[in-house]
Design a protein around this motif. Structure first.
Motif: not given
Length: 488
Positions: A327-338, A355-358, A360-364
């Motif tokens: 997950v690079f930026g945005g919104v993610a809900r991960v619930l009850q996962c293996t 999970f990250a907020n960038y 490569n060279e782009h910030v998300y």
């Protein structure tokens, strides 16, 4: 006494004559072929099976050997397909072709003593006009000059399939069938159109085929009838390994920028490159709901989300060369996962979860990453990667999870997390699961009775069932599978 001297030339001439006479005798011996009924050919197999194949689709080639160990040369008066060219089998014997439009027999094929022939067999079966696979059989008959017949049995199960070539969905459409669907070239869902795939449908993607979604995709499987997306090869790479167990067989699903409100429910997506890719989009709109599904054995990413809004609920994401979930930026809900990273085809593998907020060279900006009641583990010591650029928003929460990563001191973003450490010896890593067999490449990510993930989740009333439809008890388990004794 009279002595007669011969010149060296005369001696050589006599030697040459003797050698020629000897070679002639040997040659005559080599050119003799037995007609005794006691002399037979030997075969490396007695039955050549092509397993299950699709009607009207050429199969890969299989081979077997014909040996002459009889002590004498043998000549086949004929080698023929017993049913002629009616079954679709094609045979190459020492450069001579049988079947299809090439005729169905060859004559006077010689196999000298201690020699051998290699036979190549392919099949393009006709339509069988049946819903279920149908057995197709023929015999390759070797008729010796002695009158003796020897046979190698050829067999395959043939299955009529629907063929889909470079399909473009430009208006709302539904694909629902119990017959297999082979996809060549790919499926494109145009902007403004919706493709619905019904329960129990299986799509077999040819190499380089994919689903490109500019509009909307709805996969509507059920617990009893998953939708299956897989490669189209039904044969085996090795005796123990079907191609269906090999990653990188097709290209996966790509949700483009214009695509929103996609729903994937009770799907089994496996043996692909990138299983699902979500392109950067408006984060005020839901990009993808992935529910009750399996993503397994990918040669790239499992789910790659870049600056999107995604929900991943009651899912298994496992065994990918790159990250199982990224997950690079945005919104993610991960619930009850293996989320389990045990990819076996390469040692240089990605994380189970990143999970990250960038990227490569782009910030998300990562507006919200939330992971609840999930089991995140793998074969290496640290399989959870959180990466931040200080110039952008970076918000994350872990609640009632088990994570295979070094513990962090964070009581704001991390609540009731069990840190799985490399020195743990019971119920962690591969020991969580019923089967992790790297040698035979067999995996079953249901929980084993020893798993320390059992009873560690909190009750979520909106999720009373696990991925299979099994009820969760009052002390639910982490991950998408609730442990039940019947699984043992």
């Amino acid at each position: 006494m009279h002595l007669k001297w011969m010149t060296s030339g005369a001696v050589l001439a006599k030697v040459s004559v003797a050698l020629l006479a000897l070679l002639a005798l040997v040659s005559c011996d080599d050119d003799t072929f037995s007609t005794s009924r006691g002399n037979h050919l030997s075969f490396s197999i007695d039955t050549l099976s092509l397993d299950t194949v699709f009607s009207q689709v050429p199969t890969p080639t299989k081979t077997f050997w014909v040996y002459n160990r009889s002590g004498s040369g043998l000549r086949c008066s004929s080698i023929r397909l017993e049913k002629g060219n009616q079954t679709g089998f094609r045979v190459n014997v020492d450069g001579s072709y049988l079947g299809s439009t090439s005729g169905y027999q060859v004559s006077d094929m010689e196999v000298r003593d201690k020699d051998s022939l290699r036979v190549f067999v392919e099949l393009t079966s006709p339509l069988n006009r049946q819903v279920d696979p149908t057995l197709l059989e023929d015999d390759l008959v070797f008729l010796l000059e002695s009158g003796e017949e020897q046979r190698v049995h050829l067999r395959a199960w043939t299955w009529d399939a629907l063929r889909c070539n470079n399909l473009v969905v430009s208006a709302d459409s539904t694909l629902a069938t119990t017959r297999p669907v082979i996809v060549y070239g790919g499926i494109t869902v145009a902007e403004g159109a919706t493709l619905t795939i019904g329960p129990g449908t299986t799509l077999y993607f040819h190499e380089d085929a994919d689903i490109d979604v500019h509009g909307r995709l709805l996969i509507e499987g059920t617990a009893e009838n998953n939708v299956v997306l897989r490669g189209d090869r039904l044969d085996r790479m090795f005796d123990y390994l079907p191609y269906d167990g090999v990653s990188g067989q097709w290209r996966g699903i790509h949700f483009h920028e214009s695509s929103y409100e996609n729903e994937v429910n009770f799907a089994d997506i496996h043996s692909t490159y990138d299983a699902i890719v979500c392109d950067s989009s408006d984060v005020s709109r839901l990009k993808l709901s992935l529910y009750n599904s399996v993503i397994h054995n990918c040669q790239g990413y499992g789910l790659l989300s870049t600056h999107c809004v995604v929900d991943v609920v009651n899912c298994q994401l496992s065994n990918t060369l790159r990250d199982c979930l990224a997950v690079f930026g945005g919104v993610a809900r991960v619930l009850q996962c293996t989320i389990a990273q045990f990819y076996a085809f390469d040692s240089n593998i990605g994380a189970a979860l990143r999970f990250a907020n960038y990227r490569n060279e782009h910030v998300y900006p990562l507006y919200d990453f939330t992971c609840i009641n999930s089991l995140v583990t793998g074969r290496y010591d640290d399989v959870v990667m959180g990466e931040a650029d200080s110039t952008a928003t970076y918000k994350f929460t872990f609640d009632h999870c088990m994570l295979r990563t070094p513990a962090i001191d964070d009581t704001v973003n991390v609540r009731d997390v069990v840190w799985e450490l490399p020195e743990d010896t019971v119920g962690c890593g591969a020991k969580h699961f019923k089967k992790i067999d790297h040698d035979m490449l067999r995996y079953d990510f249901r929980l084993d009775s020893l798993s320390t993930a059992i009873g560690k989740a909190r009750v979520i009333e909106t999720l009373p069932l696990d991925r299979r439809g099994v009820p969760r008890d009052s002390l639910p388990d982490l991950g998408c599978y609730e442990f039940v004794k019947e699984d043992l």
